[in-house]
Write a protein that holds these residues in place. Structure first.
Motif, short mmCIF file in Angstrom:
data_model
loop_
_atom_site.label_atom_id
_atom_site.label_comp_id
_atom_site.label_asym_id
_atom_site.label_seq_id
_atom_site.Cartn_x
_atom_site.Cartn_y
_atom_site.Cartn_z
N MET A 25 -13.34 -0.28 -4.52
CA MET A 25 -13.01 0.58 -5.08
C MET A 25 -12.73 2.36 -4.33
O MET A 25 -11.85 3.14 -4.78
N MET A 26 -14.21 2.68 -4.82
CA MET A 26 -14.60 4.01 -4.05
C MET A 26 -13.51 4.03 -2.50
O MET A 26 -13.10 4.85 -2.42
N ILE A 27 -13.69 2.73 -1.62
CA ILE A 27 -12.89 3.09 -0.02
C ILE A 27 -11.63 3.11 -0.28
O ILE A 27 -10.50 3.70 0.42
N ASP A 28 -10.70 2.38 -2.45
CA ASP A 28 -9.65 3.00 -1.59
C ASP A 28 -9.06 3.97 -2.56
O ASP A 28 -7.75 4.81 -2.95
N LEU A 29 -9.78 4.64 -3.45
CA LEU A 29 -9.95 6.00 -3.57
C LEU A 29 -9.90 6.78 -1.97
O LEU A 29 -9.14 8.27 -2.23
N ASP A 30 -10.79 6.74 -1.38
CA ASP A 30 -11.19 7.42 -0.05
C ASP A 30 -11.36 7.12 1.30
O ASP A 30 -12.69 6.93 0.50
N GLY B 129 -10.09 1.43 -14.39
CA GLY B 129 -10.22 2.02 -14.78
C GLY B 129 -9.70 3.89 -15.97
O GLY B 129 -8.61 3.72 -14.98
N LYS B 130 -10.02 4.64 -16.18
CA LYS B 130 -9.01 5.61 -16.66
C LYS B 130 -9.72 7.03 -15.99
O LYS B 130 -10.63 7.41 -16.20
N GLY B 131 -8.41 7.63 -15.10
CA GLY B 131 -8.95 8.67 -14.25
C GLY B 131 -10.29 8.26 -13.30
O GLY B 131 -10.99 8.98 -13.29
N PRO B 132 -10.26 7.33 -12.54
CA PRO B 132 -11.36 6.87 -11.71
C PRO B 132 -11.43 7.79 -10.32
O PRO B 132 -10.93 8.54 -9.56
N THR B 133 -12.61 7.94 -10.02
CA THR B 133 -13.05 9.09 -9.01
C THR B 133 -14.44 8.81 -8.58
O THR B 133 -14.97 7.67 -9.46
N ASP C 222 -17.44 9.35 -7.94
CA ASP C 222 -18.17 10.28 -8.97
C ASP C 222 -19.18 9.16 -9.23
O ASP C 222 -19.33 8.61 -10.04
N LYS C 223 -17.44 8.90 -10.13
CA LYS C 223 -17.86 7.82 -11.49
C LYS C 223 -17.69 6.56 -10.70
O LYS C 223 -18.70 5.92 -11.67
N LEU C 224 -17.80 6.28 -9.62
CA LEU C 224 -17.53 5.15 -9.57
C LEU C 224 -19.51 4.59 -8.83
O LEU C 224 -19.52 3.85 -8.92
N GLU C 225 -19.60 5.72 -7.77
CA GLU C 225 -20.77 6.24 -7.97
C GLU C 225 -21.95 6.18 -8.70
O GLU C 225 -23.01 5.46 -9.08
#
Length: 901
Positions: A721-726, A815-819, A821-824
């Protein structure tokens, strides 16, 4: 017999061979020659728990137990077992009902077994315990046995040093002039401390040397609480909270903290006034429907009501294969069943002709089982609301029996229900398993109650056997059951003052043994070489009881189960394997097989060789000049009230106390709990509290592994999911960080996904059914099946999501407003859960062969667990269940982290 007779052959007594009164030096030397020495021997440790290689030796006698396994003991049963309820010492029983013993009949002898050396045994390879399982590092070259022996030796040395220090301190205090209050009484048992007048929970405690009951003191006036500096509570809520706090304060003030003044109960009188409502009888038997019959030789038969009831005892438990496939169980049941059939006229066919029921094999109980099984299913299928109503009705009907008034204080009764009739099951290989337990009538029950109290009424048309006013007993009612002739008692609950005081005294007695243990050990080690046979046998028995936690054992009557302890060991129960290994194999308490291989002191090995000297053979006593009563009488010369069983409590508690002093538990709560369990495990091994590995252990470990793998999979998904965001983060952290674990391949992943989706479906369905039951109970309209279909769409969505992820190889952020940092942060949290679960799994694996519960509940002073809890800031709930917290309430409230056993 004079010493000159020592070298002559033993004369076979009428009831078996008997050892000579004295042991000559020539016999000692002869035995020394037969036992080869391998240098230094490390005695005092069971080698069952250490590395054991396959041995090419003959099998020991198994007392008819083919599987060679020892059953795990159950933990505490919340006061529901009469065995627990009646476990207090004989002092609590009426004098006329105390156990009578008789010398057990000797078994048949085999003269061919009269050689001096034992026939070697062929023993199986036994379970091993790793070094990690007892908290030791695994990279050491020192063998496990050596580590444990050294640990045990150091504990014994510390015990001897402490005993001398305590006696020296007491002598010094005795020489000084009497003081009102000593500077320190940390080492003095709580029961013997002088308690100053002080306030505890608002009640002024006064000194009293009287055995009279403590009068309830008037509560001290509450100090007016100062208002808190915090923001005032909302209106309407403050009054309610204040009322609840006031009530708690009042409850605390009314609490009877008996452990702060133990004058009451030092004598034999246990109560002054006692009121209760008697006992609850099981419901009368309701006959089966007319279409449900026992089938004999293909013919449905009608039985007399009493015979039909016994048939239902067996028919209702056909699913209990452990019992109904046991030949002894079936034989005993059918003997009792046919005896009743002979009295009631056997069965009748549909035409009224008599059908004689003679062969068990021709009996078909299946129709009875199917009816009972359908009734159980109906009961289970009842709506939750209906179950709740039935439970409330039962509790209301039994409410007055649940409590008694003991010296004016309300106390909970442990088990007020009379045991229902049924088939006796027993534990282990009990010879009477399957016998019919008859219905107990009021005419068999003796009531114990105060002279001025109202005697509870017996059921209509009946009367009590007797009414007693036994102020020395802590029982409320008793009767004699028909299987073993044992007396069953209605006692107070485990969390009552009386039971708490009984536990308190038990552990205080073990603390008292601290002062005398060094002298006792010195004496029995010296007497291991005594010329008097009785002294040498007694010293050897105390050695085995102290070092290996063997029970003393009682003499048995001819009609009792052939269970034994140390003093009643027979020739066939002990096998000697030179140079120092002793193999015990016998039926112990509750007919559970005790099998253990231990290394002993060379002198002890030699003594057992002498005690088994020809012409002794199968059935002869090893300790033929020693009885349990004689052993305990000898022990009381060291300390009043000292018996063999106190050694088990002392050794477990003292060992735990030493380990806790050395312990420096750090890390998370789970890591601290594991540190405690490691110490508990070490106590269990050193004190020989073992159990057979549970049949479900492997499955349980497999499930834990699956849960850990499921969390590892969630870690990988979260990283994706972190890769999906960045997308750039893959290059930043490196591709290795985002790789899926090799063992979690595509096949595993699909199976896991399917299982997760199915689990979600089951949870949604159960929640829907529960909500509908609640609506029905509240008189509201139930939800339609369409609502369930809508709820189940969530599971369909999850299945579709997984299918898409498997196809594309990408995981969309949730999730709500995933980032990132939150995922880490989520990854860190899941990894912590994985570590905690790994610790739990290691703990579970380490406990598979060790009975931690036996040690913690029965033998380790509960105050030591409380000390650990307070010292390392671990909630006591992690060690004691709700039931145990109630049972050990006195321990939780009476000590702080500085208390020492």
């Amino acid at each position: 017999m004079s010493s000159s007779d020592d070298d002559t052959p033993l004369v076979r007594a009428k009831d078996g061979a008997k050892s000579n009164e004295r042991i000559s030096k020539d016999v000692d030397k002869a035995m020394d020659a037969q036992v080869p020495s391998n240098g230094h021997i490390e005695p005092g440790i069971s080698i069952r728990m250490g590395p054991v290689d396959d041995m090419d030796v003959d099998a020991p006698a198994t007392n008819g137990n083919a599987n060679g396994k020892r059953k795990a003991r159950n933990s505490i049963t919340n006061g529901k077992s009469y065995k627990d309820a009646s476990s207090s010492e004989d002092d609590d029983k009426p004098l006329s009902k105390r156990r009578r013993t008789s010398q057990q009949a000797k078994l048949a002898k085999d003269d061919s077994e009269s050689e001096l050396s034992d026939v070697p045994l062929k023993a199986r390879a036994l379970p091993k315990a790793t070094a990690e399982q007892i908290g030791e590092s695994s990279d050491s070259d020192t063998p496990l046995n050596t580590k444990l022996v050294k640990k045990k030796e150091s504990i014994e040395k510390a015990a001897a040093k402490e005993a001398k220090a305590i006696r020296s301190k007491e002598k010094t205090v005795a020489k000084r002039k009497p003081k009102i209050e000593s500077d320190s009484d940390d080492d003095v048992p709580l029961a013997k401390k002088k308690i100053p007048a002080k306030k505890a929970n608002g009640v002024k405690k006064q000194e009293s040397d009287s055995d009279a009951p403590l009068a309830k003191k008037p509560a001290a006036k509450k100090a007016k609480a100062k208002p808190a500096a915090a923001t005032p509570a909302k209106k309407g809520k403050a009054k309610k909270e204040e009322t609840e706090q006031d009530q708690e304060a009042e409850d605390e003030e009314d609490e009877y903290r008996w452990w702060e003044n133990t004058a009451k109960g030092d004598g034999t009188k246990k109560w002054d006034t006692l009121e209760h409502s008697g006992v609850v009888f099981p419901p009368e038997y309701e006959p089966l429907p007319k279409n449900v019959k026992l089938i004999y030789d293909g013919v449905p038969v009608t039985l007399h009501k009493d015979a039909e009831e016994v048939a239902t005892f067996y028919g209702s438990m056909l699913n209990s294969t452990h019992n109904v496939e046991n030949p002894t169980f079936n034989k005993n049941f059918f003997e009792d069943f046919t005896a009743l059939l002979d009295k009631t006229g056997h069965g009748k066919d549909k035409d009224g002709n008599t059908v004689k029921i003679k062969k068990f094999e021709k009996c078909d109980f299946k129709p009875i089982f199917e009816w009972f099984d359908s009734e159980r299913a109906k009961k289970k299928a009842l709506p939750a609301a209906e179950k709740k109503v039935l439970k409330a009705e039962k509790e209301a009907a039994e409410a007055r029996y649940m409590f008694c008034m003991w010296d004016g204080r309300k106390q909970k009764v442990g088990n007020f229900r009379v045991e229902p009739p049924g088939l006796f099951r027993g534990r282990g290989e009990h010879p009477k398993t399957g016998r019919v337990k008859k219905r107990v009538l009021p005419e068999q029950i003796t009531i114990n109650i105060g002279e001025k109290a109202k005697v509870p009424e017996a059921p209509a048309g009946h009367r009590w056997k007797e009414i007693k006013h036994d102020h020395e007993g802590t029982w409320l009612a008793m009767w004699q059951e028909n299987i073993n002739g044992a007396y069953k008692y209605v006692m107070l609950a485990a969390n009552s003052d009386i039971k708490g005081q009984s536990d308190f005294k038990k552990f205080e007695k073990a603390r008292e043994l601290k002062k005398h243990i060094d002298g006792i050990r010195q004496d029995y080690r010296r007497e291991l070489k005594s010329e008097k046979m009785v002294d040498r046998q007694r010293a050897t028995a105390i050695y085995l009881i102290d070092q290996f936690a063997l029970r003393a054992g009682n003499e048995k009557g001819e009609d009792e189960a052939d269970t034994v302890g140390c003093c009643s060991l027979k020739f066939q129960h002990v096998t000697l394997r030179p140079p120092e290994t002793v193999i015990f194999d016998f039926l112990g308490k509750d007919s559970i097989r005790f099998y253990d291989e231990v290394k002993v002191d060379p002198q002890v090995f030699k003594n057992l060789k002498i005690f088994k000297k020809a012409p002794k053979t199968t059935g002869d006593d090893i300790f033929d000049r020693l009885t349990t009563s004689a052993l305990n009488k000898h022990l009381t010369s060291y300390m009043p009230g000292l018996t063999a069983k106190v050694f088990r409590t002392y050794n477990a508690s003292y060992t735990m106390a030493r380990l806790l002093k050395e312990m420096k538990a750090t890390g998370s709560i789970q890591e601290k709990v594991k540190a405690y369990n490691d110490a508990n495990r070490e106590v269990a091994i050193l004190c020989n509290h073992k159990r057979t590995v549970a049949a479900t252990h492997a499955t349980s470990i497999e499930k834990m592994n699956e849960r850990i793998n499921g969390l590892r999979y969630q870690v990988w998904r979260t990283k994706m999911m972190m890769i999906d965001l960045d997308p750039k983060i893959k290059k930043k952290k490196g591709p290795e960080y985002f790789e899926r674990p090799e063992d979690l391949d595509m096949d595993w992943m699909k199976q896991h996904q399917e299982a997760e989706v199915e689990e979600m479906r089951q949870k949604i369905t159960k929640k829907f059914e529960k909500d509908n039951e609640k609506l029905k109970a509240d008189g509201e309209k139930e939800m339609k099946p369409k609502e369930l279909d809508e709820r189940l769409e969530k599971a369909d969505e999850l299945a579709a999501k997984y299918k898409k992820e498997n196809k594309t190889g990408k995981v969309e952020a949730e999730g709500k407003g995933p980032t990132v940092d939150k995922l880490e942060g989520n990854v860190d949290k899941i990894n912590q859960r994985i570590e905690n679960m790994k610790i739990q799994m290691e703990d579970k694996e380490g406990n598979k062969e060790v009975a931690l519960g036996t040690s913690k509940i029965n033998y380790i002073d509960p105050r030591l667990t409380v000390v650990f809890s307070k010292k390392f800031d671990v909630p006591i709930e992690r060690f004691f269940s709700k039931t145990l917290r109630e049972k050990f309430d006195w321990a939780i409230k009476s000590v702080d982290e500085k208390w020492d056993f």
